[in-house]
Scaffold this motif. Sequence first.
Motif, mmCIF file in Angstrom:
data_model
loop_
_atom_site.group_PDB
_atom_site.id
_atom_site.type_symbol
_atom_site.label_atom_id
_atom_site.label_comp_id
_atom_site.label_asym_id
_atom_site.label_seq_id
_atom_site.Cartn_x
_atom_site.Cartn_y
_atom_site.Cartn_z
ATOM 1 N N TYR A 169 -14.267 8.990 14.302
ATOM 2 C CA TYR A 169 -14.889 10.313 14.525
ATOM 3 C C TYR A 169 -14.140 11.167 15.212
ATOM 4 O O TYR A 169 -14.391 12.505 15.562
ATOM 5 C CB TYR A 169 -15.985 9.972 15.348
ATOM 6 C CG TYR A 169 -16.968 9.019 14.858
ATOM 7 C CD1 TYR A 169 -17.419 9.189 13.284
ATOM 8 C CD2 TYR A 169 -17.478 7.997 15.321
ATOM 9 C CE1 TYR A 169 -18.149 8.032 12.691
ATOM 10 C CE2 TYR A 169 -18.490 7.071 14.733
ATOM 11 C CZ TYR A 169 -18.667 6.889 13.222
ATOM 12 O OH TYR A 169 -19.308 6.192 12.985
ATOM 13 N N TYR A 172 -13.809 14.829 13.643
ATOM 14 C CA TYR A 172 -15.090 15.609 13.909
ATOM 15 C C TYR A 172 -15.097 16.395 15.119
ATOM 16 O O TYR A 172 -15.679 17.447 15.188
ATOM 17 C CB TYR A 172 -16.211 14.532 13.462
ATOM 18 C CG TYR A 172 -16.493 14.035 12.358
ATOM 19 C CD1 TYR A 172 -16.876 14.834 11.307
ATOM 20 C CD2 TYR A 172 -16.236 12.570 12.195
ATOM 21 C CE1 TYR A 172 -16.771 14.129 10.040
ATOM 22 C CE2 TYR A 172 -16.640 11.961 11.099
ATOM 23 C CZ TYR A 172 -16.507 12.517 10.061
ATOM 24 O OH TYR A 172 -16.948 12.009 8.721
ATOM 25 N N VAL A 222 -19.824 13.884 17.056
ATOM 26 C CA VAL A 222 -19.083 12.577 17.284
ATOM 27 C C VAL A 222 -20.216 11.670 17.957
ATOM 28 O O VAL A 222 -20.302 10.704 17.698
ATOM 29 C CB VAL A 222 -17.881 12.720 18.207
ATOM 30 C CG1 VAL A 222 -17.493 11.344 18.955
ATOM 31 C CG2 VAL A 222 -16.823 13.373 17.694
ATOM 32 N N SER A 226 -21.798 8.001 16.486
ATOM 33 C CA SER A 226 -21.231 6.714 17.240
ATOM 34 C C SER A 226 -22.625 6.179 18.062
ATOM 35 O O SER A 226 -22.452 4.908 18.094
ATOM 36 C CB SER A 226 -20.186 7.022 18.188
ATOM 37 O OG SER A 226 -20.446 8.355 18.886
#
Lengths: 289, 275
Positions: A169, A172, A222, A226
């Motif tokens: 990520y 991002y 992010v 996640s």
Amino acid sequence: MNDKTRRLIQRLTLTPYSVWAVLFIVVPLLFVAYYAFTDQNFRFTFDNISRFFTATSVVDNGETTREVHTYLVIFMRSLKLAVISTAVCLLMGYPLAYIMARASERTQSVLLTLIMIPMWMNFLIRTYAWMTILQDTGILNGFLSALHLGRIHIIGTESAVVIGMVYDYFPYMVLPIYSIMAKLDVKLLEAASDLGCPGLSVLRRVIWPLSIPGVLSGITMVLIPSISTFYISQKLGNGKFFLIGDAIEGQYTANNLHFAAAIAFILMVILLVCMALMQKLANRRLVAA
Amino acid sequence: MKMKRASKIYTALIMIFLFAPIAILLVFSFNEAKSLSVFTGFSLKWYRELFRDSETLRAVLNTLLLAVSASLISTVMGTAAAVGINKLRNKVLRSTLDSVTNIPMINPDIITGISLMLMFVFVGRLFGAATSLSFWTMLISHITFCLPYVILQVLPKLQQMDQALPEAAMDLGCTPLRAFFKAELPEIMPGVVTGLIMAFTMSLDDFVISYFTAGNGFQTLPIRIYSMTKKTVTPKMYALATIIFFVILSLLLLSNFYDEEAMNKRRQKKKSKEK
């Protein structure tokens, strides 16, 4: 154009999407709530929700055993790992975004393409690549033992999961911060230093406050994937590290759709509250500035 | 000057972090042995095996079919929606529609996937079907998560456009439809194309939502990769990753080249006008 045709055009262009959005965005979310609050026979119940907060399991770490709240522990672990990954992405990404925004136009576009290439690869492949690197018999350990540095066991630990999340990520986080910084007025920074503001203070008092919108959108982009991932934890956590996404996926594969819906529902509510709080905080900061 | 050097080193370190894993996949896809840490010799064995794997090849075709249909449908529907939203004067309706459009982008993929799956299963059960998940449920899901991206690309272009343009075309005798295609569409075309490309790549790349809404018979490439990596590790996966990497790289280079070409042409046009 008279009003009648205008209204007709509006209806023709807007109706298909509105119907679609209601049917496939709004109604499915209502189904999550419906399944979360019903049992197998679709009778109303709080059991699924209360199971999330009360279910316990026994943890055995060799010598002692203790009882823990299964899903609360899983949720806190997901939150912890997601927050750590987001913080690492921010610490790594912020300087990079700054460097990129200050580079020449040509360098900027090259760096931008380079950052986007891994993003275009499927995240399954990216995660899998890290699995081959971090395995006990993997490249990292091969490298370390070739240098006579001994071996490390990292696959299956929380660190491995964090590495995977950060890698997957990272773009991002960089891209939204970069796009804000690239638009920053250079004159503003020059003015600050001309007026006697030392370098670090320019960063703290001018650049950082102005880049907050980018930072916030980076954080959400992010944090949300996640906190809800399940593949990364399966591959890099060796299945030992159950995250909230694993719990939902596990209940889905076990065909416990009602409990899966309940976990999804709780996750959604928590995320909504977090996002509302963050928005409020951002607004207050902007007003204060 | 010192500062500049530090930032160069920093950028280089990040690039190593980003590309080392990919480089390792590339190298080990040519490994003779099955080992993941020792390179024993160059071989194309895994590529040969990949091209013999009919299930994976089938999945590639499925992915392309799904991505083409989902991106085309969502681009048409999304562009129409953007035109409608742009003309919408009712503020309450407008902000409701905006928030609903944002939902699939903010919600975690796993919740979007679960929510659609629950609805499909429930409706399927109403009609007495044992398995309601199929190509069609996947297509619906892909269109749903692509639509917001199309709308968000087209809407700003519509807002930048001179609002009187379609009206002028109609005053000059165009039918509303003709006015849209002749006057409005050329103005917003860059947004439409970007939206289409974004929808296409989102659909190609999606795993989570597909995973929950896929039927047993229809497998896309990400789902195939998921099931391949679930069992024992084979370097066939690396061969696949390498091919994907080079396809992406050449597409990116091609689009960069195309952009530069377009810019050069524009420059030349300007120059010839100046003369």
